[in-house]
Write a protein that holds these residues in place. Structure first.
Motif, PDB file in Angstrom:
ATOM      1  N   ALA A 147       3.876   6.344  -2.818  1.00  0.00           N
ATOM      2  CA  ALA A 147       5.067   6.456  -3.542  1.00  0.00           C
ATOM      3  C   ALA A 147       4.964   6.121  -5.015  1.00  0.00           C
ATOM      4  O   ALA A 147       5.537   7.345  -5.220  1.00  0.00           O
ATOM      5  CB  ALA A 147       6.318   5.897  -2.886  1.00  0.00           C
ATOM      6  N   LEU A 170      10.170   3.747   3.754  1.00  0.00           N
ATOM      7  CA  LEU A 170       8.722   3.145   4.105  1.00  0.00           C
ATOM      8  C   LEU A 170       9.182   1.917   4.852  1.00  0.00           C
ATOM      9  O   LEU A 170       7.865   1.058   5.754  1.00  0.00           O
ATOM     10  CB  LEU A 170       8.443   2.222   2.989  1.00  0.00           C
ATOM     11  CG  LEU A 170       7.315   3.264   2.189  1.00  0.00           C
ATOM     12  CD1 LEU A 170       6.595   2.414   0.946  1.00  0.00           C
ATOM     13  CD2 LEU A 170       6.548   4.656   2.496  1.00  0.00           C
ATOM     14  N   GLU A 230       1.039  -1.314  -0.216  1.00  0.00           N
ATOM     15  CA  GLU A 230       0.014   0.387  -0.139  1.00  0.00           C
ATOM     16  C   GLU A 230       0.779   1.399  -0.024  1.00  0.00           C
ATOM     17  O   GLU A 230       0.694   2.804  -1.149  1.00  0.00           O
ATOM     18  CB  GLU A 230      -0.711   0.382   1.408  1.00  0.00           C
ATOM     19  CG  GLU A 230      -1.834   1.376   1.205  1.00  0.00           C
ATOM     20  CD  GLU A 230      -2.818   1.318   2.227  1.00  0.00           C
ATOM     21  OE1 GLU A 230      -3.807   2.496   2.558  1.00  0.00           O
ATOM     22  OE2 GLU A 230      -2.934  -0.100   3.054  1.00  0.00           O
ATOM     23  N   GLY A 231       2.149   1.681   0.894  1.00  0.00           N
ATOM     24  CA  GLY A 231       2.606   2.879   1.105  1.00  0.00           C
ATOM     25  C   GLY A 231       3.278   2.571  -0.466  1.00  0.00           C
ATOM     26  O   GLY A 231       3.286   3.450  -0.696  1.00  0.00           O
ATOM     27  N   GLN A 259       2.157  -3.094  10.427  1.00  0.00           N
ATOM     28  CA  GLN A 259       1.021  -2.914   9.617  1.00  0.00           C
ATOM     29  C   GLN A 259      -0.514  -3.116  10.516  1.00  0.00           C
ATOM     30  O   GLN A 259      -1.073  -4.355   9.815  1.00  0.00           O
ATOM     31  CB  GLN A 259       0.868  -3.590   8.241  1.00  0.00           C
ATOM     32  CG  GLN A 259       1.786  -2.473   7.615  1.00  0.00           C
ATOM     33  CD  GLN A 259       1.492  -1.188   6.349  1.00  0.00           C
ATOM     34  OE1 GLN A 259       0.216  -1.062   6.493  1.00  0.00           O
ATOM     35  NE2 GLN A 259       2.043   0.023   7.553  1.00  0.00           N
TER      36      GLN A 259
END
Length: 302
Positions: free
Chosen positions: A115, A295, A110-111, A250
């Protein structure tokens, strides 16, 4: 000098990967007779036998294997050349085929997608999730461009870029916490009480090494197929496990009775990029490293 047909070299490499004419023809979207004729044309072009045929079976000659390995390099470079030309030399455009292992992908995806959208909006990202061994084979075969793996890991013919550290944490149910020594001493845990992943997941070896699990009799014979299964095993109060901080951040422990404790000071795995040596896309890979590193729990890329 007359050059060999690149498409025919692609057919040869695919046949070597599949070891079966029909499957190779299907992958190449051609008929079996077309593929067979292309291989024969290559043999005529080189003036040498690439396959030894007997009835419906075949084996590659030693020269045939050498030609396959050299063809992989040619095809990879040709693919990068076409990509470069189609994008007018702009390394920030094009398609990137990225492979990520299952103990990283769900917690980084997701991150990472956010990005890429912010910093590399013109890169078409295609992601594949698989075990380290299979991803490395696909990278070697040219089916993937870049990998995100847990390191250290031997990657012959490839280069690595370490992006950060991912500390391990001892995971225990809160009802089992009173039985834990203070400070936590991993060597004092009961026999067969530590759950780890199956051996095809490289995180098992990393956890054993990083967390100083020298006493193999502490490790349970029950091996999990995913980090989520490890959470379920630990939550059943049957024993303990180790999870990377990336997964804990997470919320993998949410809605459980589990607590985490930092492992020893050097109890971490490295996370990094892996790509084929000789690539022309180093600028892109370096930029990807710069946007993925922040991240991670402990970024180390400078």
């Amino acid at each position: 000098m007359k050059w060999p047909n690149l498409k025919h070299l692609h057919y040869l490499v695919t046949l070597h990967q599949e070891q079966h004419f029909h499957r190779a023809a299907q992958r190449c979207n051609v008929s079996q007779s077309t593929l067979s004729t292309a291989i024969q044309n290559l043999e005529e072009h080189f003036g040498s036998q690439l396959l030894e045929r007997e009835h419906k079976t075949f084996v590659f000659t030693s020269l045939g294997i050498d030609i396959v390995e050299r063809s992989k390099v040619l095809l990879q470079e040709a693919g990068e050349l076409v990509e470069y030309a189609q994008n007018a030399g702009n390394w920030q455009r094009g398609t990137l085929k990225l492979g990520v292992i299952p103990t990283i992908a769900p917690f980084l995806f997701e991150g990472m997608m956010g990005a890429f959208k912010a910093f590399l909006p013109d890169i078409n990202l295609e992601m594949q999730e698989d075990t380290t061994e299979k991803l490395l084979q696909q990278l070697t075969d040219g089916r993937l461009d870049l990998l995100i793996l847990a390191l250290p890991m031997d990657t012959p013919g490839c280069k690595q870029m370490v992006l950060g550290h991912d500390p391990f944490h001892l995971i225990a149910h809160e009802d089992m916490m009173p039985a834990l020594p203070n400070p936590v001493d991993i060597s004092s845990l009961p026999k067969k009480s530590i759950f780890l992943l199956q051996q095809e997941h490289c995180m098992t070896d990393h956890a054993v090494s990083a967390c100083n699990l020298q006493h193999r009799d502490q490790i349970s014979s029950v091996a999990a197929s995913s980090l989520y299964t490890l959470v379920q095993l630990a939550n059943s109060k049957m024993g303990y496990t180790f999870l990377p901080e990336l997964a804990i951040n997470q919320s993998i422990l949410e809605h459980t009775g589990l607590k985490s404790f930092p492992a020893e000071e050097k109890g971490f795995r490295e996370i990094g990029l892996v790509w084929r040596s000789g690539t022309t896309r180093m600028q892109l890979f370096r930029r990807i490293g710069e946007i993925v590193s922040p991240l991670l729990p402990v970024p180390t890329l400078k």
